[in-house]
Design an enzyme around this catalytic site. Structure first.
Site, PDB file in Angstrom:
ATOM      1  N   PHE A  58      -4.850   0.437  12.709  1.00 55.18           N
ATOM      2  CA  PHE A  58      -4.842   1.059  11.252  1.00 55.18           C
ATOM      3  C   PHE A  58      -6.868   1.995  10.662  1.00 55.18           C
ATOM      4  CE2 PHE A  58      -4.476  -3.531  10.009  1.00 55.18           C
ATOM      5  CZ  PHE A  58      -6.095  -4.032   9.075  1.00 55.18           C
ATOM      6  N   ARG A  86      -6.368 -13.660  -5.665  1.00 54.93           N
ATOM      7  CA  ARG A  86      -4.796 -12.473  -4.937  1.00 54.93           C
ATOM      8  C   ARG A  86      -3.423 -13.167  -5.178  1.00 54.93           C
ATOM      9  NH1 ARG A  86      -7.163 -10.626  -0.111  1.00 54.93           N
ATOM     10  NH2 ARG A  86      -5.494 -11.521   0.861  1.00 54.93           N
ATOM     11  N   HIS A 116      -7.005  -3.783  -3.892  1.00 49.41           N
ATOM     12  CA  HIS A 116      -7.956  -4.695  -2.831  1.00 49.41           C
ATOM     13  C   HIS A 116      -8.190  -5.910  -3.537  1.00 49.41           C
ATOM     14  CE1 HIS A 116     -11.448  -6.682  -0.300  1.00 49.41           C
ATOM     15  NE2 HIS A 116     -11.948  -6.644  -1.343  1.00 49.41           N
TER      16      HIS A 116
HETATM   17  P1  GTP Z   1      -7.651  -6.106   0.923  1.00 49.08           P
HETATM   18  O1  GTP Z   1      -7.345  -6.681  -0.094  1.00 49.08           O
HETATM   19  O2  GTP Z   1      -7.330  -4.419   0.736  1.00 49.08           O
HETATM   20  O3  GTP Z   1      -8.995  -6.283   1.370  1.00 49.08           O
HETATM   21  O4  GTP Z   1      -6.073  -5.814   1.675  1.00 49.08           O
HETATM   22  P2  GTP Z   1      -5.713  -7.918   2.299  1.00 49.08           P
HETATM   23  O5  GTP Z   1      -6.927  -8.593   2.368  1.00 49.08           O
HETATM   24  O6  GTP Z   1      -3.802  -8.051   1.499  1.00 49.08           O
HETATM   25  O7  GTP Z   1      -5.416  -6.985   4.030  1.00 49.08           O
HETATM   26  P3  GTP Z   1      -6.611  -6.959   5.246  1.00 49.08           P
HETATM   27  O8  GTP Z   1      -7.725  -6.903   4.769  1.00 49.08           O
HETATM   28  O9  GTP Z   1      -6.296  -7.312   6.410  1.00 49.08           O
HETATM   29  O10 GTP Z   1      -6.397  -5.653   5.444  1.00 49.08           O
HETATM   30  C1  GTP Z   1      -7.141  -4.591   4.774  1.00 49.08           C
HETATM   31  C2  GTP Z   1      -6.407  -3.368   3.947  1.00 49.08           C
HETATM   32  O11 GTP Z   1      -5.813  -2.689   4.792  1.00 49.08           O
HETATM   33  C3  GTP Z   1      -5.036  -4.125   3.938  1.00 49.08           C
HETATM   34  O12 GTP Z   1      -5.284  -3.489   2.086  1.00 49.08           O
HETATM   35  C4  GTP Z   1      -4.125  -1.825   3.489  1.00 49.08           C
HETATM   36  O13 GTP Z   1      -4.613  -1.113   2.785  1.00 49.08           O
HETATM   37  C5  GTP Z   1      -4.746  -1.818   5.131  1.00 49.08           C
HETATM   38  N1  GTP Z   1      -3.848  -2.864   6.233  1.00 49.08           N
HETATM   39  C6  GTP Z   1      -3.644  -3.422   6.566  1.00 49.08           C
HETATM   40  N2  GTP Z   1      -2.892  -3.836   7.345  1.00 49.08           N
HETATM   41  C7  GTP Z   1      -2.028  -2.359   8.094  1.00 49.08           C
HETATM   42  C8  GTP Z   1      -1.375  -2.251   8.813  1.00 49.08           C
HETATM   43  O14 GTP Z   1      -0.469  -2.928   9.531  1.00 49.08           O
HETATM   44  N3  GTP Z   1      -0.942  -0.813   9.125  1.00 49.08           N
HETATM   45  C9  GTP Z   1      -1.660   0.105   7.992  1.00 49.08           C
HETATM   46  N4  GTP Z   1      -1.998   1.453   7.721  1.00 49.08           N
HETATM   47  N5  GTP Z   1      -2.535  -0.279   6.720  1.00 49.08           N
HETATM   48  C10 GTP Z   1      -3.087  -1.533   6.783  1.00 49.08           C
HETATM   49 MG    MG Z   2      -9.149  -8.364   2.713  1.00 53.05          MG
END
Ligand code: GTP
Ligand code: MG
Length: 140
Positions: A58, A86, A116
């Site tokens: 992604f 969080r 975020h």
């Molecule tokens: P952040 O606070 O934005 O960092 O989110 P997070 O920590 O809850 O999730 P992570 O760091 O794993 O992923 C960063 C961002 O990527 C997410 O907030 C989403 O916007 C995007 N993202 C994560 N998983 C997916 C997925 O499976 N598909 C898509 N399209 N986007 C994703």
């Molecule tokens: Mg993250």
């Protein structure tokens, strides 16, 4: 240590006019605003910010999305800021987010998930330094 986190209100929530409501929820949850600004990041800045996800399927979509419109960036201060924020935002996927969390209320998909929040104290410092200089910070 452990008293700051870095947050963004993502382009989806900004374009849906949710800035005010989200900032109010953050304030009412007891976070102090150390820094705050609105800006539109470039594709290359989004690539750098999310470099840890470079190998993910992604990544390209995420970079496009995060550079698609203005965001609100902020540093928040509170005891246990990273973990408490969080909890306030809820699961990455809004379908799995608890009632009352920011993502449950304002996210429209796993990608367009409204906000975020840093995932560690170390990343809170790195991410804050990416967006804000020392003279833009007002600690309590
Ligand atoms: P952040 O606070 O934005 O960092 O989110 P997070 O920590 O809850 O999730 P992570 O760091 O794993 O992923 C960063 C961002 O990527 C997410 O907030 C989403 O916007 C995007 N993202 C994560 N998983 C997916 C997925 O499976 N598909 C898509 N399209 N986007 C994703
Ligand atoms: Mg993250």
């Amino acid at each position: 240590m452990g008293n700051i986190t870095f947050v963004m209100i993502k382009p989806c929530a900004v374009s849906h006019e949710h800035i005010g409501e989200i900032l109010s929820i953050i304030n009412k949850a007891g976070f102090h605003f150390v820094s705050i600004k609105m800006l539109h990041i470039s594709k290359s800045q989004a690539e750098k910010f999310y470099a840890v996800h470079a190998e993910k399927s992604f990544y390209k979509d995420l970079v496009e999305f995060m550079s698609s419109g203005p965001i609100v960036a902020a540093i928040l201060q509170k005891e246990n800021a990273v973990n408490d924020f969080r909890k306030l935002i809820g699961n990455t996927n809004p379908a799995n987010a608890d009632e009352g969390t920011i993502r449950k209320m304002f996210a429209t998909s796993v990608q367009e998930n409204a906000v975020h929040g840093s995932d560690s104290d170390e990343n809170a410092v790195i991410e804050s330094n990416f967006f804000f200089s020392q003279i833009e910070r007002f600690y309590r």
